[in-house]
Each structure stands twice: as C-alpha cells, then as structure tokens.
Scaffold this motif. Sequence first.
Motif, mmCIF file in Angstrom:
data_model
loop_
_atom_site.group_PDB
_atom_site.id
_atom_site.type_symbol
_atom_site.label_atom_id
_atom_site.label_comp_id
_atom_site.label_asym_id
_atom_site.label_seq_id
_atom_site.Cartn_x
_atom_site.Cartn_y
_atom_site.Cartn_z
ATOM 1 N N ASN A 126 -9.901 3.801 -6.816
ATOM 2 C CA ASN A 126 -8.578 4.572 -6.452
ATOM 3 C C ASN A 126 -8.636 5.870 -7.401
ATOM 4 N N GLU A 185 4.686 1.524 -5.321
ATOM 5 C CA GLU A 185 4.637 1.582 -3.984
ATOM 6 C C GLU A 185 5.329 2.996 -3.503
ATOM 7 N N CYS A 187 4.951 6.309 -1.714
ATOM 8 C CA CYS A 187 3.914 6.943 -0.749
ATOM 9 C C CYS A 187 4.169 8.473 -0.623
ATOM 10 N N SER A 199 -3.247 10.830 2.434
ATOM 11 C CA SER A 199 -2.045 10.007 2.329
ATOM 12 C C SER A 199 -2.503 8.811 1.532
ATOM 13 N N GLU A 201 -0.841 5.862 -1.673
ATOM 14 C CA GLU A 201 0.079 4.800 -2.024
ATOM 15 C C GLU A 201 0.054 4.697 -3.655
ATOM 16 N N HIS A 217 -3.769 4.939 -4.135
ATOM 17 C CA HIS A 217 -4.632 4.335 -3.181
ATOM 18 C C HIS A 217 -4.738 5.021 -1.859
ATOM 19 N N ASP A 218 -5.912 5.433 -1.508
ATOM 20 C CA ASP A 218 -6.344 5.927 -0.326
ATOM 21 C C ASP A 218 -5.841 5.168 0.795
ATOM 22 N N LEU A 219 -4.847 5.742 1.579
ATOM 23 C CA LEU A 219 -4.303 4.946 2.952
ATOM 24 C C LEU A 219 -4.980 5.476 4.284
ATOM 25 N N SER A 220 -6.401 6.231 4.086
ATOM 26 C CA SER A 220 -6.592 6.747 5.171
ATOM 27 C C SER A 220 -7.213 5.521 6.286
ATOM 28 N N VAL A 222 -6.303 2.329 6.206
ATOM 29 C CA VAL A 222 -5.057 1.717 6.649
ATOM 30 C C VAL A 222 -4.394 2.220 7.886
ATOM 31 N N GLN A 223 -4.172 3.632 7.848
ATOM 32 C CA GLN A 223 -3.452 4.379 8.895
ATOM 33 C C GLN A 223 -4.597 4.489 10.025
#
Length: 606
Positions: A126, A185, A187, A199, A201, A217-220, A222-223
């Motif tokens: 991260n 948490e 965003c 994006s 978190e 934390h990379d949300l790529s 997840v998205q």
Amino acid sequence: MKRVRWPWFTVFGGALLLLALLLWGLGWVYDPLFLMIASGVFVCLSVVLLSWPWAVLAPASALAVAAPGLWGQPWPVSLSLLFLLGGIALVVGGAGFLFRRQAHHRQVRRKLELSYGEEVFENSLNILHVIDREGNVLRRNRRSFELLGWPHRRTLHITEYVHPEDLDRFRIDLERLFERGEIREVCARFLKEDRGTLSVEIQARRITGKLAVLEAHDLSDVQKLQKELAEERARYRYLIEDGIDALDVGVILVDGKGQVLWANLALGKFFGLERDGWIGRPALRLLEKISMVLEDGESFISQVREGYQAGMGVEGLIVQVRPGRGREERVLQYSSIPLAGRSFRGGRVDYFADVTALKKLEAELREQKRLLEEANERLRAFNAAVSHDLRNPARAALGYIQMILSQHNGTIPEEVRRDLELARGRLQRMDRMLEDLSRYSKMRLDPSQFEPVDLKKLLSDVREDLGSVLSGAELRLPQDLPTVFGRPSLLSELFANLIHNAIKFNDKDKPVVEVGWKPYRGETYLFWVRDNGPGIPAEYLEKIFKLFEQLDRSKEGTGAGLAICRRIVEEHGGRIWAESQVGQGATFYFTLPKVPVRKGVESDAH
C-alpha cells in the motif's frame, strides 16, 4: 504542596539578565570588544539551545546586556555592533534550524521503525506517507513512487496528489486525524504524475503531535471486479428479462416501494397496454388500469388491494378479458406472490397465466360428462328394457315351447320336434346373453366398499366350486398367495372364468392350468393364469375381450365371459391382457391393488 517546575528557557533568560547586571556592575560593558564577544556567545548559545519562538530572546538578551555600553558609544560603533549581533543570530539560527530538523527526522524515523519497521514501510503493498498537519508529505515509500509517479521527489503536498474535488473533504479528514489520533475507511481519489486518477481507501494514525502515517489501499482491482460484476449482473438481468419476455405469461415485477420494476411483452398483448410506459409507476395503478378491461373488474381490484395492503399473496384468481382494441377475449389466472428475500423484501411477482385453452377444455369435458351421463341414463333405460321388455317375452316363448314338447312329445312329427328343440336352444342362449348383458352393464363398484380378500382361501373355494370341471385336469396354485382389496364375489368369478376357459378350450388330453403372482408396479400385484392349450392367434388377443365375441362357436357359452373379466379388473383399478403363441398355450395377465384405489370418472357407455 505541589512543586512548580519553571521552563528551562525561563531559567536561561533569567541567568542572562543576572549576567548582564553583573557585567554592568563590574564596568566591563564599557569595553566594546569584550561587549561584542560576550553578546555573540549569548546569541549563539540561545539560538542553538532554544526553539522558535523562544530563540528571539537571544538577540533581545544580548541587546539588554550591551545597552549600557552602547549608550555611551558613537553611533557607528552601536550600528556595527547591532549588525554583528543580527548576523550572528541569522547564521547561528539557520545552523540551529538544520540541527533541529535532522534531529526531528531521526525521531520520526525511530517512531516509524517502532510502528512499521523500515523494511515493512518501504516494501508495503500500500501507499505509505508520513504527513504533517499542513498536508506536507515528508516521506514516501516505494509503492507511492510506483503508483503516483514523481520518482525524483521525496516530498509532496496534498494539493499536488489529492483530486481537487476531494481536497476539501480530505483536509477535514486530516484535521480529524490529528484531533482523534486515527481515521479509517476514508475513500478518496489520488492524482498521478500523468494526471491519471487512482481510487484509494485511506486509514491513518497519528505518531506525534505534528506527524501521522497515512496508508492508502489501491482500489483499482476492486473497482475493476465491481465493474465486471455489474456488467455480469446486467448481462444476466437482460437474459432474465429476455427470458421473461419469451414467456406466454404476463409478468409484473414489483419493487419494495410498490412500483413496477419490469413488465413483459405478454402483459401488453393480454391487455393492449404499452408496458414501457408503466415501468417506475405504482403497480396498483397498473392493476387498476387492467381491471377496467375485465369482467367483474371491481371484484378483482378489491381482492388485489386487500392482498397488497396485508402483504399477503393472491392465488388462482380467474379473470376474463373483454375483447377490444389491441386485445382478444381471454381467460386468465392471476396470482401475486410477495417476496421475503433480503434483497427484494416487500417486492412482489404478479403474473397472469393464459388458461383460455384449459377453460375451453374444461367446458368440453363438462359437456362430455353431460353427454356421458345422458348415455348412462339411456343405457340404464336400455338395461331395464333388456331385463323386462326383451327378456320377459323370450322367457314366455321358451316356456310355451317347453310346455309343447313336454305335453305333446309323442304326437309331434319328428321334423317339427327338431325345429322346436332348436328354437328352445336359441331362446335359452338369448336368455343367457340378456342376463350377461344386464350384469355387464350394471357392474359399477365403489372403491370405498372394498375389503381385504385372502386369495389363498378364495382360490380354495373356487377349486371346490369348479368340481367336475377340473376332472382330468391339473390346477397348480401357489402356496403364498397375497391379500388384495376388492369385492370377494367378483374376484371369485374372475378366477373361475379364467380357469374354466383354460380347461374348456384346451385341446390336450390332460389340461394343465397354472396360477401365479408377483409384486408389480406401485401398489399393485401382477397375477396370471397360464394353460397348455392350442394358443390364440395374435390378431385375436384384443378382440376376445369384446362382448359376445367367440373364437370357437362350437363350445357352449355366450362370449361374454372375458368381457366381464375385463370389467371386473377395471372396476378394481387394474388392467388385463393376454399373451400367446399358437400351439404353446395362452397366458392371461391382470393386476389387482394391494391397497384401496381411487378411480377417476368413468362411464358405463364405453
């Protein structure tokens, strides 16, 4: 009493004042050289040892010490001394700032090592930033360089890498971090060096009063998965919608707010509606619109409202659609099923099934039933006619012939006597046929009146009743015959007829008849009566069960025996058939119930 601890810079300032008074009292302050040396030492020590804003006391203290000496000096000397003190303060102050900054970085590094460990900080998957209250990134890890860019910059500011639309909210979260000690948490969107968007978190923890460690934390991925899942859901939804559209059932999907979520094409076809115009509108309003084209629509919508308000289902409501523009006359069955699942709680599935063909078939069946009942009534009338109008004259004629033969046997010519005897035989056969026909037509059993029948005892009685018929023949009966449900008298007649026929039509010197059984499908037994006779041609295996059919008319009988056997078996809920090969005997199979049976609607008219 609590002891008061004075701050060390206050003590130091007081010491400077005392030293200034001492120097003044000794008269040393009038030596300009000594004054410059002493003032410079004071400034150096105070700037190095004190932090901002207390370092300002250094030149102020030096000036306080030098004031008496400067008072009596020419102004060029005073001005040069003032410049000297200011220069020393600036140079030594800068050195002190660098010294304290390095010490501060060492302190931060130690705290990071205690919190994460140097290796963990650099190699974390991260983004890790050491950030201060003003939003300055003082240190970045390797992942930050990889994802955000700016490889030659160790520091950043939040205005450079936080998305402008998220910047105000991020500042609020930053203040909350230093007030509460941590945030979780959160965003946000980070900007990359190439102006791309990332994006993340965020969670962060304060490590000192001025510094915190921020982990993003990379949300790529997840998205991306969420996008693929949304596309998959959309694809399945389209598939379901297309599947519902293909059904010949009018379907309305209602969401938890009571609004139409989806309506299929069949609904529009049934009621002449434009289904797209109703999506998103109240479902009850749509059903009210539908009720306007139904026979007795007020009763329909009343029951529907009651079900909706109570949250209950509506089952099997039959409605009739009036013909009109864009719609045909139909009979539909309406049902409404409330949904109890977590995702669609409060929703419903309403559907209209087209039962027009079924209702037509029911009407035809009712008409057929009516015709069958009329046929049964005519058959009962015919049976009464057979029993009285036909049988009574035939018996009267038979009685006259027997009287003539008994009273005038010796005086009647031989030719006339033979004709009378032939007529008597024909009338006797006719009487037996009428009796068989009457028994056949009257044979109707109520399964509720069936009783257990011990076939071992029943066949023992049949053997005894056949008596002389079995003379010269062999009858093989199993020892473990089961118990069935039925009418004992009719079952006795069934076995007796089959055994009697097997012997009567047998061409062997010693007829052999075998009775057997075995468990069969469901709640039935399979029985058979097998003989060693001449056999039956295949084309007659079905014909022999028809009323008054005889293959060998030289044998005594009316040809109704097997027809009556079939009727007995069918009235017990079973079936009977024959299998045979010419020259190898015949086997008659039939089924009987283990338990009481329920028969469907039948008629004597067949």
